[in-house]
Design a protein around this motif. Sequence first.
Motif, short mmCIF file in Angstrom:
data_model
loop_
_atom_site.label_atom_id
_atom_site.label_comp_id
_atom_site.label_asym_id
_atom_site.label_seq_id
_atom_site.Cartn_x
_atom_site.Cartn_y
_atom_site.Cartn_z
N LEU A 338 -55.04 11.53 56.51
CA LEU A 338 -54.80 12.06 55.52
C LEU A 338 -56.07 12.25 54.55
N HIS A 340 -58.68 13.52 55.92
CA HIS A 340 -59.38 14.89 56.36
C HIS A 340 -58.14 16.08 56.18
N ASN A 341 -57.25 15.88 55.23
CA ASN A 341 -56.24 16.83 54.61
C ASN A 341 -55.46 17.27 56.04
N MET A 367 -53.40 9.91 48.58
CA MET A 367 -53.55 11.30 48.09
C MET A 367 -53.61 11.35 46.69
N SER A 370 -53.60 14.95 43.99
CA SER A 370 -53.07 16.10 44.93
C SER A 370 -52.19 17.16 44.12
N ARG A 373 -54.97 19.04 42.29
CA ARG A 373 -55.37 20.00 43.31
C ARG A 373 -54.69 21.22 43.26
#
Length: 384
Positions: A338, A340-341, A367, A370, A373
Amino acid sequence: MATINLVRGMGSFFKECEHPESRWPRCPHEYKIRYRNAAGRQTEESGFATQDKAKSRLAEVYQARKNNPQSQHKAARVQQYSPMQFHEYVTEWKAGQRDLSPSSLRHLDSLLVHHLYPAFRSRRMGTFDHKVVEAFIQTMERNGVGLATQSNAFDKLKSILLDAHRLGLYDDSPLDGVKPPQYDPKRAVIPSAPQIRDIRTAGDDTFRLVADLMSGCGMRNGEALAVNINNIVADDVYRITEQVNQTTKTYAPLKHRKAGDYRDVPLAARVRHSIESYADTYGTIDGYLLRHPRDLTKPMPNHYIANQWKRIKNDGLVEIPDGMVVYGLRHFFASNCLGHNLPITDVAEWMGHKSIDVTFKIYRHLMPGSISRAAELLDLGLAA
């Protein structure tokens, strides 16, 4: 609007007008009827000039439903199972749970003995409704039963009652409107990358291999103990096919999966090297790397890693986060993915979670921001 209910199961008739029930025979508005059709859905009809015509239509529908073969079968099931005591019904229901592993059966028996049977053992199955279920949850709360146990006990009761509902014992599900226990697992304790590097080398070669498999592939403890070199299906893919069952101490199907099912997970180069180096050093038996230290015909027991973990913590030679358990090695895999997306849907599949809700509930704190973002990215798109 008043309604007049007839014999249970026949339905009701009413008028949608301002007149009280006493004036219905003399007011000009038509009667309407409401009943459940053969499929169990609530149905309304209108256009009846008198009460007698409304009642006659209800009686006609009721008789047709009773004479329907499906209804007759349902009536026979209700007659058979409704008087049955809870423990008798559960015995029959349990015999059909053929997909449960030995450890799952053991857990089920524990919940039955300590929670469900004390509350419902002699209760007749036909007497369950939402009030009975609510009272059960409230009793667990008053007795200080932990939320995880409350949730597990409720889930088992839910499975049993839904089975009875499918047989037709209840017109309305006894679970309708019931708020289940709200279990929210504690935040996972996850080691950092430097801590992982120290932890994996604090034990023997077997411990290092298990640590690499859990932290690098997301395996559960028992899955790592069943590592097999033949399951490297590509340079970067490992196929998890089984686990060492903690109860039976034998190889068994994966959690939440049937025999023969598997899941493919990413295989980092370092983890592949760890597997191959161990195999080169110690050899394999039918492809298995880890076997019982005193009996090579048996799988590696779960307690072997647990004992090493205990010694590592007691020695205090490496930094271990407060509250971390061996399972924290597996948590690191999810954190690494997670962080590293990588999509949470993929992570849920690799972790072998039954539902993505489990993954989100455990790792949602990994996260942060999020939504913010997402707002930034959307704003960039709108400004383009």
